[in-house]
Scaffold this active site. Structure first.
Site, mmCIF file in Angstrom:
data_model
loop_
_atom_site.group_PDB
_atom_site.id
_atom_site.type_symbol
_atom_site.label_atom_id
_atom_site.label_comp_id
_atom_site.label_asym_id
_atom_site.label_seq_id
_atom_site.Cartn_x
_atom_site.Cartn_y
_atom_site.Cartn_z
ATOM 1 N N ASP A 1 0.843 -1.199 0.000
ATOM 2 C CA ASP A 1 0.000 0.000 0.000
ATOM 3 C C ASP A 1 0.880 1.251 0.000
ATOM 4 O OD1 ASP A 1 0.849 -0.210 2.604
ATOM 5 O OD2 ASP A 1 -1.137 0.026 3.520
ATOM 6 N N SER A 2 2.210 1.052 -0.002
ATOM 7 C CA SER A 2 3.159 2.146 -0.247
ATOM 8 C C SER A 2 2.857 2.782 -1.606
ATOM 9 C CB SER A 2 4.601 1.625 -0.219
ATOM 10 O OG SER A 2 4.739 0.501 -1.063
ATOM 11 N N ASP B 1 -1.141 -6.082 -0.401
ATOM 12 C CA ASP B 1 -1.443 -5.467 0.896
ATOM 13 C C ASP B 1 -2.930 -5.234 1.072
ATOM 14 O OD1 ASP B 1 0.605 -5.086 2.671
ATOM 15 O OD2 ASP B 1 1.264 -3.175 1.805
ATOM 16 N N LYS C 1 -1.315 -9.382 2.706
ATOM 17 C CA LYS C 1 -0.520 -8.950 3.866
ATOM 18 C C LYS C 1 -1.334 -7.936 4.658
ATOM 19 C CE LYS C 1 3.233 -6.095 3.498
ATOM 20 N NZ LYS C 1 2.821 -4.941 4.311
ATOM 21 N N GLU D 1 -1.285 -5.555 8.585
ATOM 22 C CA GLU D 1 -0.433 -5.055 9.661
ATOM 23 C C GLU D 1 -1.036 -5.331 11.036
ATOM 24 O OE1 GLU D 1 0.397 -0.884 8.969
ATOM 25 O OE2 GLU D 1 1.087 -1.253 6.916
ATOM 26 N N GLU E 1 9.429 -4.601 9.984
ATOM 27 C CA GLU E 1 9.848 -3.293 9.451
ATOM 28 C C GLU E 1 10.321 -2.369 10.565
ATOM 29 O OE1 GLU E 1 7.060 -1.366 6.804
ATOM 30 O OE2 GLU E 1 8.264 0.464 6.746
HETATM 31 O O1 KIV Z 1 3.587 -1.131 1.566
HETATM 32 C C1 KIV Z 1 4.715 -1.620 1.440
HETATM 33 O O2 KIV Z 1 5.421 -1.395 0.445
HETATM 34 C C2 KIV Z 1 5.206 -2.456 2.521
HETATM 35 C C3 KIV Z 1 6.666 -2.762 2.530
HETATM 36 C C4 KIV Z 1 7.418 -1.566 2.981
HETATM 37 C C5 KIV Z 1 6.981 -3.951 3.334
HETATM 38 O O3 KIV Z 1 4.469 -2.852 3.355
#
Ligand code: KIV
Length: 277
Positions: free
Chosen positions: A43-44, A82, A112, A114, A181
């Site tokens: 989600d970056s 994510d 994924k 968090e 992280e």
């Molecule tokens: O959103 C993302 O790119 C991430 C990575 C930094 C692990 O969660």
């Protein structure tokens, strides 16, 4: 083809897992051809693709759109998508439904999310639906407001102890791997030794079972603040700037397009056309 079992075998044999983020077909295809083990649609993307200040505004629609593109480019890499902010926090049912969309519509192999003990009910419900879950602990960017900024986590005894306990709990809940992280390298080593599932580090030292980087960071495409852990492996950003500047110069000088970049036609036809018009 990389799967949950091949990643686990890599941990067991000490073959370091490589993961990179990607958000589009072309980049995913290049990474896949290079042999990266796993591609994360992080989600970056909210920050590096959409220009937001943090990851919080990212929607399920954003994630599905980019996951579809990456899945089409990745033939061998294990594709992880994510779950964006508020797609799994509200209820277990919503978490399962949204995880399902990333697999069914996006074509991801895993999702994924968090959090530690607080999201274990989500992890086990999603895993029960036959969807592999990668957990994410430490400096979890969706908690930026709760943390009061992007700060390294687990530096004091109590927080470090909580991170170890969380890692054990997410493994018990069924996570197939965990991203660590922004935590001290020695703490990441302890977690990696304690867990049977692979740990994938970003800003967590080299004692993890794998590493992940945001591709804009590792290719010199990031502007503004660059985190300490983000090594630039190739200065693609400056190469792009040079290419774009050369294009502008040559186009204005009309040295581009040259004959080599143009299509030809028989002179006789041109003569005929000129006579007629
Ligand atoms: O959103 C993302 O790119 C991430 C990575 C930094 C692990 O969660």
């Amino acid at each position: 083809m990389n799967t949950v079992s091949t990643l686990l075998q890599q941990k067991q044999s000490g073959d370091i897992i490589t993961m990179l983020t990607a958000y589009d077909y072309t980049t995913a295809k290049i990474m896949d051809e290079c042999g990266v083990n796993s591609i994360l649609i992080g989600d970056s993307l909210g920050m590096v693709m959409l220009g937001y200040e943090n990851t919080l505004p990212v929607t399920m629609e954003d994630m599905i759109y980019h996951t579809k593109a990456v899945s089409r480019g990745a033939k061998n890499a294990f594709v992880v998508a994510d779950m964006p902010f508020m797609s799994y926090q509200v209820s277990v049912q919503e978490a399962v439904a949204n995880a399902g969309r990333l697999i069914k519509e996006g074509g991801a192999n895993a999702v994924k999310l968090e959090g530690g003990a607080d999201v274990c009910d989500r992890i086990s419900a999603i895993v029960k639906s036959s969807i592999p879950v990668v957990a994410h602990l430490g400096l979890t960017p969706q908690s930026v407001n709760a943390f009061g900024g992007f700060k390294v986590q687990g530096k004091d005894f109590e927080h470090a102890k909580k991170l170890i306990a969380d890692a054990i709990k997410i493994q018990e809940a069924g996570a197939c791997a965990v991203v660590l992280e922004g935590i001290p390298a020695k703490l990441a080593e302890i977690i990696t030794e304690k867990l049977a599932i692979p740990t994938i580090g970003i800003g967590a030292g080299n004692g993890c079972d794998g590493q992940v980087l945001v591709y804009q960071d590792m290719l010199g495409l990031t502007t503004g603040h660059i985190p300490k852990f983000a090594k630039c492996f190739a200065d693609v950003g400056n190469l792009m700037r040079k290419g774009i500047q050369d294009y502008i110069t040559e186009t204005k000088l009309k040295s581009f397009p040259s004959q080599a970049h143009s299509y030809s036609i028989d002179d006789k036809i041109i003569e005929q056309l000129k006579e007629e018009f």
